[in-house]
Design an enzyme around this catalytic site. Structure first.
Site, PDB file in Angstrom:
ATOM      1  N   SER A  92       0.961  -1.284   0.151  1.00  0.00           N
ATOM      2  CA  SER A  92       0.199  -0.070   0.116  1.00  0.00           C
ATOM      3  C   SER A  92       0.651   0.836  -0.291  1.00  0.00           C
ATOM      4  O   SER A  92       1.118   1.775   0.961  1.00  0.00           O
ATOM      5  CB  SER A  92      -1.110  -0.276   1.228  1.00  0.00           C
ATOM      6  OG  SER A  92      -0.298   0.064   2.532  1.00  0.00           O
ATOM      7  N   HIS A 142      -3.763  -5.663   2.813  1.00  0.00           N
ATOM      8  CA  HIS A 142      -2.637  -6.975   3.240  1.00  0.00           C
ATOM      9  C   HIS A 142      -3.464  -7.820   3.544  1.00  0.00           C
ATOM     10  O   HIS A 142      -2.779  -9.244   4.003  1.00  0.00           O
ATOM     11  CB  HIS A 142      -1.473  -6.123   4.586  1.00  0.00           C
ATOM     12  CG  HIS A 142      -1.291  -4.817   3.832  1.00  0.00           C
ATOM     13  ND1 HIS A 142      -0.714  -4.606   5.221  1.00  0.00           N
ATOM     14  CD2 HIS A 142      -0.989  -4.469   3.158  1.00  0.00           C
ATOM     15  CE1 HIS A 142       0.226  -3.667   5.127  1.00  0.00           C
ATOM     16  NE2 HIS A 142      -0.132  -3.665   3.849  1.00  0.00           N
ATOM     17  N   GLN A 168      -6.358  -1.343   7.512  1.00  0.00           N
ATOM     18  CA  GLN A 168      -5.845  -1.791   6.992  1.00  0.00           C
ATOM     19  C   GLN A 168      -4.104  -2.508   8.753  1.00  0.00           C
ATOM     20  O   GLN A 168      -4.378  -4.370   8.649  1.00  0.00           O
ATOM     21  CB  GLN A 168      -4.283  -1.159   6.101  1.00  0.00           C
ATOM     22  CG  GLN A 168      -3.302  -2.020   5.988  1.00  0.00           C
ATOM     23  CD  GLN A 168      -2.176  -1.089   5.062  1.00  0.00           C
ATOM     24  OE1 GLN A 168      -2.505  -1.319   4.310  1.00  0.00           O
ATOM     25  NE2 GLN A 168      -0.892  -0.847   6.066  1.00  0.00           N
ATOM     26  N   GLU A 169      -4.704  -2.189   9.194  1.00  0.00           N
ATOM     27  CA  GLU A 169      -4.073  -2.301  10.213  1.00  0.00           C
ATOM     28  C   GLU A 169      -4.286  -2.090  11.724  1.00  0.00           C
ATOM     29  O   GLU A 169      -4.458  -1.213  12.047  1.00  0.00           O
ATOM     30  CB  GLU A 169      -2.855  -2.504  10.318  1.00  0.00           C
ATOM     31  CG  GLU A 169      -1.610  -1.976   9.783  1.00  0.00           C
ATOM     32  CD  GLU A 169      -0.076  -1.906   9.361  1.00  0.00           C
ATOM     33  OE1 GLU A 169       0.117  -1.200  10.353  1.00  0.00           O
ATOM     34  OE2 GLU A 169      -0.180  -1.894   7.894  1.00  0.00           O
ATOM     35  N   GLU A 185       1.424  -9.074   6.866  1.00  0.00           N
ATOM     36  CA  GLU A 185       2.638  -8.360   8.298  1.00  0.00           C
ATOM     37  C   GLU A 185       2.004 -10.042   9.398  1.00  0.00           C
ATOM     38  O   GLU A 185       2.984  -9.817  10.826  1.00  0.00           O
ATOM     39  CB  GLU A 185       2.308  -7.230   8.720  1.00  0.00           C
ATOM     40  CG  GLU A 185       2.380  -6.639   7.899  1.00  0.00           C
ATOM     41  CD  GLU A 185       2.758  -4.716   7.585  1.00  0.00           C
ATOM     42  OE1 GLU A 185       1.922  -4.939   8.982  1.00  0.00           O
ATOM     43  OE2 GLU A 185       2.682  -4.268   7.093  1.00  0.00           O
ATOM     44  N   ASP A 189      -3.979   1.767  12.181  1.00  0.00           N
ATOM     45  CA  ASP A 189      -3.169   2.670  10.505  1.00  0.00           C
ATOM     46  C   ASP A 189      -4.363   2.503   9.491  1.00  0.00           C
ATOM     47  O   ASP A 189      -4.695   0.881   8.478  1.00  0.00           O
ATOM     48  CB  ASP A 189      -2.261   1.279  10.051  1.00  0.00           C
ATOM     49  CG  ASP A 189      -1.421   2.458   8.485  1.00  0.00           C
ATOM     50  OD1 ASP A 189      -2.329   3.235   7.907  1.00  0.00           O
ATOM     51  OD2 ASP A 189      -0.519   1.773   7.861  1.00  0.00           O
ATOM     52  N   GLU A 234      -2.251   5.549  11.732  1.00  0.00           N
ATOM     53  CA  GLU A 234      -1.875   6.347  11.300  1.00  0.00           C
ATOM     54  C   GLU A 234      -3.174   6.376   9.397  1.00  0.00           C
ATOM     55  O   GLU A 234      -4.244   5.622   9.648  1.00  0.00           O
ATOM     56  CB  GLU A 234      -1.360   5.383  11.039  1.00  0.00           C
ATOM     57  CG  GLU A 234       0.254   4.885   9.361  1.00  0.00           C
ATOM     58  CD  GLU A 234       1.287   3.845   9.651  1.00  0.00           C
ATOM     59  OE1 GLU A 234       1.208   3.126  11.093  1.00  0.00           O
ATOM     60  OE2 GLU A 234       1.347   4.104   8.570  1.00  0.00           O
ATOM     61  N   ASP A 275       2.264   8.069   7.037  1.00  0.00           N
ATOM     62  CA  ASP A 275       2.862   7.488   6.374  1.00  0.00           C
ATOM     63  C   ASP A 275       2.979   7.685   5.086  1.00  0.00           C
ATOM     64  O   ASP A 275       4.115   8.280   4.331  1.00  0.00           O
ATOM     65  CB  ASP A 275       1.880   5.654   6.753  1.00  0.00           C
ATOM     66  CG  ASP A 275       3.063   5.100   5.279  1.00  0.00           C
ATOM     67  OD1 ASP A 275       3.806   4.960   5.295  1.00  0.00           O
ATOM     68  OD2 ASP A 275       2.459   3.762   5.621  1.00  0.00           O
ATOM     69  N   LYS A 289      10.351   4.865   7.102  1.00  0.00           N
ATOM     70  CA  LYS A 289      10.487   3.710   5.956  1.00  0.00           C
ATOM     71  C   LYS A 289      11.575   4.417   5.522  1.00  0.00           C
ATOM     72  O   LYS A 289      11.386   4.984   4.285  1.00  0.00           O
ATOM     73  CB  LYS A 289       8.998   3.455   5.483  1.00  0.00           C
ATOM     74  CG  LYS A 289       7.890   2.848   6.060  1.00  0.00           C
ATOM     75  CD  LYS A 289       6.580   2.961   5.132  1.00  0.00           C
ATOM     76  CE  LYS A 289       6.326   1.334   5.438  1.00  0.00           C
ATOM     77  NZ  LYS A 289       4.623   2.170   4.748  1.00  0.00           N
ATOM     78  N   HIS A 320       8.656  -0.895   8.788  1.00  0.00           N
ATOM     79  CA  HIS A 320       9.178  -2.391   7.992  1.00  0.00           C
ATOM     80  C   HIS A 320       7.745  -1.600   6.755  1.00  0.00           C
ATOM     81  O   HIS A 320       7.195  -1.424   6.980  1.00  0.00           O
ATOM     82  CB  HIS A 320       8.616  -3.542   8.923  1.00  0.00           C
ATOM     83  CG  HIS A 320       7.226  -3.290   9.409  1.00  0.00           C
ATOM     84  ND1 HIS A 320       6.582  -4.955   9.193  1.00  0.00           N
ATOM     85  CD2 HIS A 320       6.100  -2.870   9.035  1.00  0.00           C
ATOM     86  CE1 HIS A 320       4.654  -4.481   9.276  1.00  0.00           C
ATOM     87  NE2 HIS A 320       4.920  -3.524   9.557  1.00  0.00           N
ATOM     88  N   ARG A 321       8.128  -2.962   5.738  1.00  0.00           N
ATOM     89  CA  ARG A 321       7.413  -3.284   4.395  1.00  0.00           C
ATOM     90  C   ARG A 321       6.557  -4.121   5.190  1.00  0.00           C
ATOM     91  O   ARG A 321       7.106  -5.416   4.987  1.00  0.00           O
ATOM     92  CB  ARG A 321       8.085  -2.628   3.743  1.00  0.00           C
ATOM     93  CG  ARG A 321       8.852  -1.573   3.224  1.00  0.00           C
ATOM     94  CD  ARG A 321       7.970   0.072   3.623  1.00  0.00           C
ATOM     95  NE  ARG A 321       6.807   0.094   3.021  1.00  0.00           N
ATOM     96  CZ  ARG A 321       6.947   1.032   2.135  1.00  0.00           C
ATOM     97  NH1 ARG A 321       7.153   1.639   1.509  1.00  0.00           N
ATOM     98  NH2 ARG A 321       4.811   1.022   1.066  1.00  0.00           N
ATOM     99  N   SER A 322       4.849  -3.807   3.804  1.00  0.00           N
ATOM    100  CA  SER A 322       4.583  -5.605   4.039  1.00  0.00           C
ATOM    101  C   SER A 322       5.180  -6.938   3.298  1.00  0.00           C
ATOM    102  O   SER A 322       4.949  -7.704   3.742  1.00  0.00           O
ATOM    103  CB  SER A 322       3.328  -4.613   3.671  1.00  0.00           C
ATOM    104  OG  SER A 322       3.684  -4.413   1.841  1.00  0.00           O
ATOM    105  N   LYS A 358       7.717   0.095  14.442  1.00  0.00           N
ATOM    106  CA  LYS A 358       6.349  -0.820  13.898  1.00  0.00           C
ATOM    107  C   LYS A 358       6.866  -2.131  12.934  1.00  0.00           C
ATOM    108  O   LYS A 358       6.911  -2.024  11.935  1.00  0.00           O
ATOM    109  CB  LYS A 358       5.311   0.226  13.080  1.00  0.00           C
ATOM    110  CG  LYS A 358       4.710  -0.456  12.089  1.00  0.00           C
ATOM    111  CD  LYS A 358       2.620   0.569  12.124  1.00  0.00           C
ATOM    112  CE  LYS A 358       3.400   0.371  10.421  1.00  0.00           C
ATOM    113  NZ  LYS A 358       2.115   0.417   9.655  1.00  0.00           N
TER     114      LYS A 358
HETATM  115  P1  PGA Z   1       2.911  -1.234   2.876  1.00  0.00           P
HETATM  116  O1  PGA Z   1       2.389  -0.506   4.138  1.00  0.00           O
HETATM  117  O2  PGA Z   1       4.282  -1.548   2.767  1.00  0.00           O
HETATM  118  O3  PGA Z   1       2.141  -2.835   2.099  1.00  0.00           O
HETATM  119  O4  PGA Z   1       3.237   0.211   2.092  1.00  0.00           O
HETATM  120  C1  PGA Z   1       2.159  -1.047   5.301  1.00  0.00           C
HETATM  121  C2  PGA Z   1       2.121   0.432   6.715  1.00  0.00           C
HETATM  122  O5  PGA Z   1       0.654   1.288   5.341  1.00  0.00           O
HETATM  123  O6  PGA Z   1       2.327   0.823   7.309  1.00  0.00           O
HETATM  124 ZN    ZN Z   2       0.734   2.359   7.385  1.00  0.00          ZN
END
Ligand code: PGA
Ligand code: ZN
Length: 425
Positions: A42, A162, A170-171, A212, A249, A292, A319, A344, A372-374, A395
């Site tokens: 994402s 994800h 998403q999270e 994740e 998030d 987020e 982000d 990131k 991290h990243r997904s 995170k």
């Molecule tokens: P991504 O997502 O690593 O797939 O971009 C992680 C996030 O949105 O924090």
């Molecule tokens: Zn994010």
């Protein structure tokens, strides 16, 4: 003199089974080290460019061109330089590329070299990587920071891009804020994760996991996800809102269409004001202390409303909004958007620029969360980055799956070996 003797990269696979770069650096002294780059799903539209090959191999996702760029174009420029001079090396990489988004050589190629060089330099200096990062921060900014162990934010329930379920957010993360040290924070998180699994089983919901490592069941709506997590916290004999808190998030850019936040799981679409009210109600009802990407990355008006309404009672993290980019972030600071930034390093493409962005956050009292990243690998550089720069928060997914727990495990060792470091609260 310490000098780089050779650099070599190859294509390897990430946690989604897609290609990424592994880069190895050998020094004149014989010291060698390697690093791998992560990859998002994402992604923010203004991220630095991840160079992919296209064509049919690996569904177009190969990184052979980026690997060639390292082996044939970057390597001759970097060989013979001092690996301890991260700033100089990163600047040479940035200049060689010459584009604003690293699209010529690829941000993945540049970052792979930047990371591997830092690892080799730390080994050469005979110090842990986190201490080397603290030195680089001083070198780049002229100031020092208090290193600490970051408070983990663990994504235990996945939706959005994800997961293949119907949850829009998403999270859903837990923050074990009441833990006395990192070890306890991880024990609590693991127990909550396993209790959540039992609850899902009891409710006949899927215990399959998302990218994740968090569970990805089909649920009625976003609130049901929060309620399930609260139950899991309680079943772990912990108190929500005292021992353990919740973070979200939204990754709102993924469900922002025609100026509306389209909550498909809930069957309704909301404008920026109404979506702010929706988020405010969640914050007032549940122990949520961080949100987020609560708004789309281009909905600046929405971000202003959100920040004004709940910025004083909730951490609001940019982000996709800031993409770890100093210039974009500075504009956001000037516009009063959010109050924290997600960091990131592959969004911007080098260690030096990542550190400059963190420094900017420090200067303006924005919190930094190392992320991290997904799509990940077993590389644990972000753990050392979080400690060395005293970022205070990390995170890096669920307490499950080696690509995620590798980072937590590295932090457990750092805690063990550094009695002077405290868990950031
Ligand atoms: P991504 O997502 O690593 O797939 O971009 C992680 C996030 O949105 O924090
Ligand atoms: Zn994010």
């Amino acid at each position: 003199m310490t000098w780089i003797k050779s650099i070599k990269a190859i294509q390897v696979l990430d946690s989604r089974g897609l290609p990424t770069i592994s880069c190895n650096v050998v020094l004149g002294s014989g010291v060698e080290a390697s690093a791998m780059v992560p990859s998002g799903a994402s992604t923010g539209a203004k991220e630095a460019l991840e160079l992919r090959d296209g064509g049919s191999p690996y569904l177009g996702k190969g990184v052979e061109k980026a690997v060639d760029n390292i082996n044939n174009i970057i390597s001759p420029l970097i060989v013979k330089l001092d690996p301890r001079d991260q700033k100089l090396i990163d600047q040479k990489l940035i200049d060689l590329d010459g584009t604003h988004d690293k699209s010529k050589l690829g941000a993945n190629a540049i970052l792979a070299v930047s990371l591997a060089v830092s690892h080799a330099a730390a080994i050469d200096k005979k110090i842990p990587l986190h201490k080397h990062f603290a030195d680089i921060y001083k070198d780049i900014t002229g100031s020092t920071l208090e290193p600490n162990l970051p408070m983990p934010m663990l994504n235990i329930l996945n939706g959005g891009e994800h997961a293949d379920n119907n949850i829009d957010i998403q999270e859903f993360m837990i923050i074990p804020k009441g833990a006395i040290n990192f070890k306890e924070a991880m024990r609590w998180s693991s127990e909550i994760y396993w209790n959540l699994k039992s609850i899902l089983k009891k409710e006949k919901l899927s215990t399959a996991v998302g990218d994740e490592g968090g569970f990805a069941p089909n649920l009625q709506n976003n609130e049901e996800a929060i309620k399930l997590i609260l139950r899991a916290i309680e079943e772990s004999n912990l108190i929500p809102g005292k021992d353990v808190f919740i973070a979200l998030d939204c990754a709102a850019s993924e469900f922002y269409k025609n100026k509306q936040y389209s909550l498909s799981g809930e069957g309704r679409s909301l404008g920026s004001e109404d979506f702010t009210d929706y988020l405010e109600k969640l914050v007032d009802t549940y122990p949520i202390i961080s949100i987020e990407d609560g708004m789309d990355e281009n909905d600046y008006e929405g971000w202003k409303i959100l920040t004004k309404k709940i910025g004083h009672k909730c951490q609001l993290v940019g982000d996709d909004l800031f993409v770890t980019n100093k210039k974009i972030f500075k504009n956001g600071i000037d516009e009063n958007l959010a109050n924290s930034i997600l960091i990131k390093f592959n969004q911007i493409g080098s260690i030096t620029e990542t550190i400059e962005t963190i420094h900017l956050a420090n200067k303006h009292n924005y919190k930094s969360i190392i992320s991290h990243r997904s799509g990940e690998t077993e590389d644990t550089t972000i753990s050392d980055l979080a400690v060395g720069l005293g970022a205070g928060q990390i995170k890096t997914g669920a307490p499950c799956r080696s690509d995620r727990v590798a980072k937590y495990n590295r932090l457990l060792w750092i805690e063990e070996e550094n009695e002077d470091l405290n868990l950031s609260k």
